[in-house]
Design a protein around this motif. Structure first.
Motif, PDB file in Angstrom:
ATOM      1  N   ASN B 696     -13.831   6.277 -15.101  1.00  0.00           N
ATOM      2  CA  ASN B 696     -14.533   5.715 -13.940  1.00  0.00           C
ATOM      3  C   ASN B 696     -13.592   4.810 -13.166  1.00  0.00           C
ATOM      4  O   ASN B 696     -12.832   4.040 -13.764  1.00  0.00           O
ATOM      5  CB  ASN B 696     -15.747   4.897 -14.384  1.00  0.00           C
ATOM      6  N   LEU B 697     -13.676   4.901 -11.883  1.00  0.00           N
ATOM      7  CA  LEU B 697     -12.863   4.055 -11.019  1.00  0.00           C
ATOM      8  C   LEU B 697     -13.531   2.694 -10.882  1.00  0.00           C
ATOM      9  O   LEU B 697     -14.705   2.603 -10.529  1.00  0.00           O
ATOM     10  CB  LEU B 697     -12.754   4.702  -9.638  1.00  0.00           C
ATOM     11  N   LEU B 698     -12.779   1.660 -11.178  1.00  0.00           N
ATOM     12  CA  LEU B 698     -13.301   0.299 -11.029  1.00  0.00           C
ATOM     13  C   LEU B 698     -12.392  -0.489 -10.091  1.00  0.00           C
ATOM     14  O   LEU B 698     -11.194  -0.211  -9.995  1.00  0.00           O
ATOM     15  CB  LEU B 698     -13.377  -0.404 -12.380  1.00  0.00           C
ATOM     16  N   PHE B 699     -12.994  -1.490  -9.445  1.00  0.00           N
ATOM     17  CA  PHE B 699     -12.236  -2.307  -8.511  1.00  0.00           C
ATOM     18  C   PHE B 699     -12.066  -3.724  -9.046  1.00  0.00           C
ATOM     19  O   PHE B 699     -12.934  -4.244  -9.743  1.00  0.00           O
ATOM     20  CB  PHE B 699     -12.959  -2.391  -7.162  1.00  0.00           C
ATOM     21  N   ASN B 700     -10.947  -4.309  -8.679  1.00  0.00           N
ATOM     22  CA  ASN B 700     -10.732  -5.718  -8.953  1.00  0.00           C
ATOM     23  C   ASN B 700     -10.606  -6.420  -7.601  1.00  0.00           C
ATOM     24  O   ASN B 700      -9.777  -6.035  -6.780  1.00  0.00           O
ATOM     25  CB  ASN B 700      -9.459  -5.907  -9.784  1.00  0.00           C
ATOM     26  N   TYR B 701     -11.476  -7.400  -7.399  1.00  0.00           N
ATOM     27  CA  TYR B 701     -11.532  -8.022  -6.079  1.00  0.00           C
ATOM     28  C   TYR B 701     -10.467  -9.100  -5.911  1.00  0.00           C
ATOM     29  O   TYR B 701     -10.094  -9.780  -6.866  1.00  0.00           O
ATOM     30  CB  TYR B 701     -12.915  -8.638  -5.843  1.00  0.00           C
ATOM     31  N   GLY B 702     -10.027  -9.260  -4.682  1.00  0.00           N
ATOM     32  CA  GLY B 702      -9.080 -10.316  -4.349  1.00  0.00           C
ATOM     33  C   GLY B 702      -9.787 -11.654  -4.290  1.00  0.00           C
ATOM     34  O   GLY B 702     -10.985 -11.752  -4.558  1.00  0.00           O
ATOM     35  N   PRO B 703      -9.059 -12.719  -3.922  1.00  0.00           N
ATOM     36  CA  PRO B 703      -9.675 -14.042  -3.834  1.00  0.00           C
ATOM     37  C   PRO B 703     -10.885 -14.032  -2.900  1.00  0.00           C
ATOM     38  O   PRO B 703     -10.953 -13.239  -1.956  1.00  0.00           O
ATOM     39  CB  PRO B 703      -8.553 -14.919  -3.261  1.00  0.00           C
ATOM     40  N   ARG B 704     -11.837 -14.924  -3.168  1.00  0.00           N
ATOM     41  CA  ARG B 704     -13.083 -14.977  -2.414  1.00  0.00           C
ATOM     42  C   ARG B 704     -12.800 -15.153  -0.907  1.00  0.00           C
ATOM     43  O   ARG B 704     -12.031 -16.040  -0.520  1.00  0.00           O
ATOM     44  CB  ARG B 704     -13.942 -16.134  -2.947  1.00  0.00           C
ATOM     45  N   ASN B 705     -13.400 -14.307  -0.138  1.00  0.00           N
ATOM     46  CA  ASN B 705     -13.332 -14.366   1.333  1.00  0.00           C
ATOM     47  C   ASN B 705     -11.902 -14.381   1.866  1.00  0.00           C
ATOM     48  O   ASN B 705     -11.586 -15.078   2.836  1.00  0.00           O
ATOM     49  CB  ASN B 705     -14.088 -15.594   1.861  1.00  0.00           C
ATOM     50  N   SER B 706     -11.013 -13.647   1.206  1.00  0.00           N
ATOM     51  CA  SER B 706      -9.605 -13.682   1.614  1.00  0.00           C
ATOM     52  C   SER B 706      -9.286 -12.627   2.677  1.00  0.00           C
ATOM     53  O   SER B 706      -8.200 -12.626   3.230  1.00  0.00           O
ATOM     54  CB  SER B 706      -8.706 -13.468   0.400  1.00  0.00           C
ATOM     55  N   THR B 707     -10.213 -11.723   2.923  1.00  0.00           N
ATOM     56  CA  THR B 707      -9.982 -10.706   3.947  1.00  0.00           C
ATOM     57  C   THR B 707     -10.789 -11.073   5.196  1.00  0.00           C
ATOM     58  O   THR B 707     -11.902 -11.589   5.093  1.00  0.00           O
ATOM     59  CB  THR B 707     -10.431  -9.324   3.431  1.00  0.00           C
ATOM     60  N   ARG B 708     -10.185 -10.826   6.321  1.00  0.00           N
ATOM     61  CA  ARG B 708     -10.883 -11.166   7.556  1.00  0.00           C
ATOM     62  C   ARG B 708     -11.095  -9.899   8.384  1.00  0.00           C
ATOM     63  O   ARG B 708     -10.174  -9.105   8.567  1.00  0.00           O
ATOM     64  CB  ARG B 708     -10.072 -12.192   8.350  1.00  0.00           C
ATOM     65  N   MET B 709     -12.303  -9.733   8.858  1.00  0.00           N
ATOM     66  CA  MET B 709     -12.614  -8.557   9.668  1.00  0.00           C
ATOM     67  C   MET B 709     -11.991  -8.708  11.061  1.00  0.00           C
ATOM     68  O   MET B 709     -11.586  -9.802  11.455  1.00  0.00           O
ATOM     69  CB  MET B 709     -14.128  -8.404   9.799  1.00  0.00           C
ATOM     70  N   ALA B 710     -11.974  -7.626  11.778  1.00  0.00           N
ATOM     71  CA  ALA B 710     -11.431  -7.651  13.142  1.00  0.00           C
ATOM     72  C   ALA B 710     -12.286  -8.580  14.004  1.00  0.00           C
ATOM     73  O   ALA B 710     -13.473  -8.772  13.725  1.00  0.00           O
ATOM     74  CB  ALA B 710     -11.448  -6.239  13.718  1.00  0.00           C
ATOM     75  N   PRO B 711     -11.696  -9.136  15.057  1.00  0.00           N
ATOM     76  CA  PRO B 711     -12.480 -10.034  15.921  1.00  0.00           C
ATOM     77  C   PRO B 711     -13.701  -9.328  16.508  1.00  0.00           C
ATOM     78  O   PRO B 711     -13.706  -8.109  16.682  1.00  0.00           O
ATOM     79  CB  PRO B 711     -11.498 -10.414  17.035  1.00  0.00           C
ATOM     80  N   TYR B 712     -14.694 -10.134  16.777  1.00  0.00           N
ATOM     81  CA  TYR B 712     -15.941  -9.634  17.358  1.00  0.00           C
ATOM     82  C   TYR B 712     -15.947  -9.984  18.834  1.00  0.00           C
ATOM     83  O   TYR B 712     -15.739 -11.136  19.196  1.00  0.00           O
ATOM     84  CB  TYR B 712     -17.123 -10.321  16.656  1.00  0.00           C
ATOM     85  N   HIS B 713     -16.135  -9.034  19.686  1.00  0.00           N
ATOM     86  CA  HIS B 713     -16.356  -9.379  21.084  1.00  0.00           C
ATOM     87  C   HIS B 713     -17.281  -8.358  21.742  1.00  0.00           C
ATOM     88  O   HIS B 713     -17.339  -7.189  21.323  1.00  0.00           O
ATOM     89  CB  HIS B 713     -15.044  -9.543  21.860  1.00  0.00           C
ATOM     90  N   ARG B 714     -17.987  -8.832  22.727  1.00  0.00           N
ATOM     91  CA  ARG B 714     -19.034  -7.991  23.302  1.00  0.00           C
ATOM     92  C   ARG B 714     -19.428  -8.532  24.682  1.00  0.00           C
ATOM     93  O   ARG B 714     -19.462  -9.757  24.883  1.00  0.00           O
ATOM     94  CB  ARG B 714     -20.259  -8.052  22.386  1.00  0.00           C
TER      95      ARG B 714
END
Lengths: 310, 799
Positions: B696-714
């Motif tokens: 089974n493929l398992l994931f190991n997560y990086g530090p909490r909230n260490s990834t940032r999504m692309a900017p939001y604009h609208r």
């Protein structure tokens, strides 16, 4: 299970609302990767310990078959101890398997026999020690100068009271199999459920094979389980998937496991089923291995029983 | 103690000084519908003193005896000057004429110079007229989406209702509807707010420098006031939109004495779904809808007494059916709120409001898979009372004091499960009971022409009481699981604390001022969430012997300046905030872990801080109005049991947040609006590595909230086409043609959401596809976006 249902409902409703929602591949920085050893080891009553060593991979690393093969680790020193004796595990590789073990090894690695025997995949096996009820087994792995340890216990198995089969709904020849289980009075009993049809070499896990007595401690109750093998046949009638058919002979293996081992499998299955969506807390699967490795060292105490569906 | 003594000393001075004065007091109402008018300035130019009407329209101004020209000034309602002989105290109530924004102006803020002169910091009041002209998502006018356009306020996610204020969590916002607490302000998993715009009169957000009369939350107060109902005539308002329709009926119970308003709204998503899913589909029977109902009565019992009865009831209902899979689920959730208020004038200087409130929020989930049945419920219910006194000894001095009490009943999780005839042991439904009380006093006074102080002190207390079962988990080896049983009324834990609040304003030349504020807050109720987005499944949980009260302080300093005869308002505010005893679930906690256990046994506690700078420029009058808001901010958390104890960014940590809002009134018939937002992407936690265990493929997560999504604009746009407000008639008396206001009016509101079809990230996940053996195994990071360009049209009417 309930959370997975909720999660699916939320996602489906979100996507229903955003009926034109779209998904696209993105490249984004994901910090935190560490090269870690993965230990996948088990021992069960009457069987030798089997330990598989591999490496974790960066989420953006190549994912081809060669990368998968390159992930396995050989050359480590692996020992187990029952408190009295210590056994150094022997490294057995797939291109040099003892006669008659090919099918077991193939199931272990998840590869067809003809593919496996042409590869160099190695596992560590304790030919000098087999699992016994009531004993605690300490695993020690030394690799690249680092030491990793873990302990697991094989407790007394919980016997099944009875087994029966009954047709489901309007079917007369298809149905789930049922068992009656009396859970011991102490809390914290944890179980792994596996089945196979007579003639099959290996047991297979049901979809939610790990459970504990949190909701039924000390109770006697009946529950049904599905036929996981029925999903393997791509030509099988989808309407019959999950059911045992009249006349099937089913061999059941209910294994008792420890609390921390159950914790590993519970979180593992939770991650497999709900990981990645925004409604689940990102959860690493907790290991019982000390020293910085991932994975599990688990002792199984199985109870076997046979049901003829009639 | 010293603080209290200082208060008494200050108060006694002002009481003494007030002896030789006379008082002008009364109520200010709208001449057309009789609604109480808030924040109308009552000003005596010859003395250069004034007062503002409160949220019930009451004002009080104490001055030396004499004859005065008194100006009642409101930019929305114009200005009226009255000559009043104040040789003795008198009550003078006034109705102000029709709104000036029926002509070619849109007015955003009636409080013109208040931006500079008041001690208020971080407070913004939005007018419903303005909100209704902003672009609306799927045509639904939404007060919470409007406040998300303000600096310092962030939305939870794409289309989300939850909002974060200056780095605080969504549960740190006190949301009040006519003083009743709203525990879940969202419909449809957060895409729409529970506030029906037709029933709402005004929206006031306090995001910093919370005055002492508010408490119980750490970040902000969002006050939503319902319309009172037309005192003059029966009026019907309604709208037909893309996903819902609304109808409001209001009118006098007795003209100028009492009025009522009832307003209802319902979506028809379920009808659309029913049409889309055939009866033979396995999913036939799946549906979703929400509805809400607002009602309010008010009656003037005497010149000194008025009562208000407000109610809200709303519910979301989600049904899911998978006949083939033998699975069905039903999920209702919603709020019920009631508030009974009594205004009483003890004298022309002393105003009292007594409120009793009832708030209820519940979430239920029931499912059946073949013979397995499962039900889950959670919720919170409050009954409470609150009294507030306002005392106006003289124009430079305003005093408030009061007390607040609530009895909370929490149901964090109640679960029943049954398989055929076997009933699973899910423990007794856990309920937690608590008393929450507070008393406060605040005094706003001018020390000189430049310096105005608002000094307040709040004392709050909280008691967790029985019945209650405390589960104590053993390790299963040396210690076993055990419980402690508390009986009804047993005191389990008591907390209390003082919450000082201070704010000041120093007037500067050139229509500008410097303001500073400090507020200390306790928060005794907490929202715990297992998910990265706000959901109705989030659990309200009280302070207990294990979960301590959240507490924290916020300090802010700002420079405020108006330009061009107050046509432009601007401000720059810097804030710093510290929070302690914040709550999260343990890493790896799962729903159901609190069954046969206490929820606080699976919680962990930590601290946070937030700081930032906010820029705000607003044009309030003219054909073109709008604002620009920009925030630079940082929000961090540290929990010993999360992220290995390392500091990590909060999930709503956003470095940049920009909003541009503009409304242009072309003529009597056409109004155009646009809003643009840009925000740094939200943080999230993604797997940084993968490994294989038992194939089974398992994931190991990086530090909490260490990834940032692309900017939001609208960018959103809207246009509103009003029917002609006036018709021409011949005056039979003069024979001249005159304009007469039409009773029946309507408008079409057209909106385009996400004009340039930006695929903003809603969430990201790592997708795995294929298998190793066949050589097509692939891991990819995928971004899910919810809403593309969405045009909508709504038809609104009134008569």
């Amino acid at each position: 299970m309930e959370f997975r249902i909720l999660t699916k409902l939320f996602i489906s409703s979100m996507l229903l609302l955003g009926f034109t929602s779209c998904t696209k591949e993105v490249q984004i920085d994901i910090p935190g990767y560490m090269d870690q050893l993965v230990i996948d080891g088990s021992i069960e009553t009457g069987q030798p310990a089997i330990v598989l060593l591999s490496k974790s991979n960066n989420v953006y690393s190549p994912t081809n078959f060669q990368a998968y093969l390159d992930g396995f680790v050989s050359g480590a020193t692996v020992t187990i101890s029952n408190g009295v004796q210590t056994d150094t595990l022997t490294e057995i590789c797939s291109d040099n398997l003892p006669p008659g073990t090919e099918e077991i090894a193939a199931a272990f690695f998840g590869l067809p026999v003809d593919v496996l025997v042409n590869l160099h995949l190695c596992a560590y096996i304790s030919f000098g020690m087999i699992g016994e009820v009531g004993k605690t087994y300490t695993l020690r792995v030394i690799h690249n100068g680092s030491e990793y340890t873990a302990a697991t216990n094989i407790s007394s198995p919980t016997p099944l009271d009875s087994l029966y089969w009954k047709p489901e709904g309007s079917y007369t020849d298809r149905g789930f199999s049922w068992v009656k289980l009396s859970d011991p009075s102490q809390s914290g009993d944890s179980y792994a459920w596996q089945v196979k049809l007579a003639g099959m070499p290996n047991f297979k896990r049901t979809f939610n094979p790990f459970f504990n007595d949190k909701f039924f401690n000390g109770q006697t109750f009946d529950f049904a389980y599905e036929n996981p093998m029925s999903f393997d046949d791509p030509n099988g009638d989808p309407a019959y998937r999950g059911y045992y058919k009249l006349g099937d002979t089913v061999i059941i293996k209910l294994s008792k496991i420890g609390k921390s081992e159950y914790n590993f499998f519970e979180k593992k299955y939770n991650q497999m089923y709900s990981g990645g969506n925004p409604f689940a807390t990102p959860t690493n699967v907790p290991t019982n291995i000390k020293g910085g490795a991932l994975g599990i060292w688990v002792g199984y105490s199985p109870w076997f029983d046979t049901l003829v569906c009639q | 103690m010293k603080i209290v003594l200082s208060f008494i000393l200050i108060l006694s001075c002002f009481f003494a000084a007030a002896q030789t004065k006379v008082t002008l007091s009364g109520y200010i109402t709208d001449a057309i519908d009789g609604e109480a008018l808030t924040d109308v300035k009552v000003f005596i130019p010859s003395l250069k003193v004034g007062a503002m009407s409160n949220s019930y329209g009451f004002y009080s101004l104490t001055v030396a005896p004499g004859k005065y020209s008194v100006e009642f000034r409101s930019m929305a309602y114009g200005s009226e000057v009255k000559e009043i002989d104040l040789s003795k105290s008198q009550v003078f109530s006034i109705e102000l004429g029709s709104k000036v924004n029926n002509v070619n102006e849109v007015v955003v803020n009636v409080k013109k110079t208040e931006n500079v002169t008041s001690t208020k910091m971080g407070q913004i009041e939005l007018q419903m007229d303005q909100i209704k002209t902003l672009p609306a998502f799927m045509g639904e006018v939404d007060v919470i989406k409007a406040i998300q356009l303000l600096p310092g306020v962030s939305s939870v996610s794409e289309g989300g209702q939850g909002f974060y204020v200056r780095g605080g969590g969504p549960d740190q916002n006190l949301v009040l509807l006519d003083e009743g607490v709203v525990y879940n302000a969202a419909h449809l998993f957060g895409f729409f707010s529970v506030f029906n715009a037709d029933a709402v009169k005004s929206v006031n957000l306090i995001k910093g420098g919370m005055p002492a009369n508010f408490g119980g939350r750490m970040s902000s107060v969002l006050e939503v006031n319902m319309n009172e109902g037309n005192m003059k005539r029966l009026k019907v308002t309604g709208g037909i939109g893309a996903i819902s329709s609304r109808l409001t009926l209001e009118g006098p119970i007795k003209k100028d004495k009492g009025s009522f308003i009832v307003s209802a709204r319902r979506t028809y998503i379920d009808i659309i779904m029913k049409a889309a899913i055939s009866d033979t589909s396995p999913f036939a029977g799946s549906s979703y809808f929400f509805y809400d109902f607002n009602a309010k009565l008010n009656y003037k019992l005497s010149p000194k007494d008025r009562i208000f009865l407000s109610g809200y009831y709303g519910k979301d209902v989600f049904n899911f059916s998978d006949k083939k899979g033998g699975f069905g689920a039903n999920m209702p959730w919603g709020n019920g709120i009631a508030a009974l208020r009594w205004n009483h004038l003890f004298s022309d200087k002393l105003f009292m409001n007594l409120t009793t409130t009832y708030s209820d929020y519940m979430f239920k989930f029931g499912s059946q898979q073949d013979e397995f049945r499962f039900e889950l419920a959670s919720g919170i219910r409050d009954v409470g009372a609150k009294v507030d006194f306002s005392y106006f000894p003289n124009p430079t001095h305003r005093i408030k004091w009061g007390a607040d009490y609530k009895y909370h009943t929490f149901t964090p999780t109640s679960v029943t499960a049954q398989n055929d005839t076997t009933v699973f042991d899910t423990g007794a439904a856990q309920k937690l009971y608590s008393h929450e009380a507070a008393a406060y006093i605040l005094d706003e006074f001018d020390l000189n022409d430049q310096l105005r102080l608002n000094v307040g002190l709040r004392y709050s207390a909280f008691a967790h009481v029985g019945p209650f079962t405390r589960y104590i988990k053993g390790d299963g080896i040396s210690t076993q699981d055990t419980t402690i049983q508390y009986q009804k009324g047993d005191l389990i834990k008591f907390y209390h604390g003082l919450e000082p609040r201070v704010s000041m304003r120093w007037l500067l030349p050139d229509n500008s001022s410097i303001k500073a504020g400090y507020a200390y807050n306790y928060q005794y109720v907490h929202l715990t969430s297992l998910s990265a987005v706000s959901l109705p499944t989030d659990i309200w949980f009280p302070t207990t012997d294990i979960a301590k009260p959240e507490k924290g302080w916020q300090g802010s300093v700002g420079y405020f300046r108006n330009f061009f005869n107050d046509k432009f308002e601007s401000s720059v505010e810097v804030y710093y905030k510290e929070m302690k005893n914040l709550i999260e679930f343990k890493e790896g906690a799962l729903p159901g872990d609190n069954v046969n256990d206490n929820t606080d046994n699976i919680l962990v506690f930590g601290e946070g801080r937030a700081f930032g700078i906010e820029f705000f420029l607003k044009k309030s009058v003219g054909r073109f109005t709008g604002w620009i808001g920009y925030t630079w901010a940082k929000t961090e958390r540290r929990f010993p049991d999360i992220n290995e104890g390392n500091i990590y960014p909060a999930k709503y940590d956003r470095r940049h947040d920009l909003s541009l809002v503009g409304t242009y009134k072309l003529n009597d018939r056409w109004t155009f609006s646009a809003s643009f937002i840009y925000a740094t992407g939200n943080t999230l936690t993604l797997p940084s590595s993968w490994y294989v265990q038992e194939q089974n493929l398992l994931f190991n997560y990086g530090p909490r909230n260490s990834t940032r999504m692309a900017p939001y604009h609208r960018l959103d746009l809207s246009a509103t086409l009003y029917s002609k407000a006036y018709k021409t008639k011949t005056d039979p008396a003069t024979g001249k043609e005159i304009d007469v206001k039409k009773k029946y009016r309507s408008n079409w509101s057209f909106s385009v959401y996400n004009v340039y079809n930006r695929m903003n990230p809603f969430f990201l996940y790592v997708d795995n596809d294929g298998d190793f053996l066949s050589g097509n195994f692939k891991l990819t990071v995928k971004q899910v976006s919810l809403f593309p360009i969405i045009p909508s049209a709504t038809w609104n009417f009134e008569f």
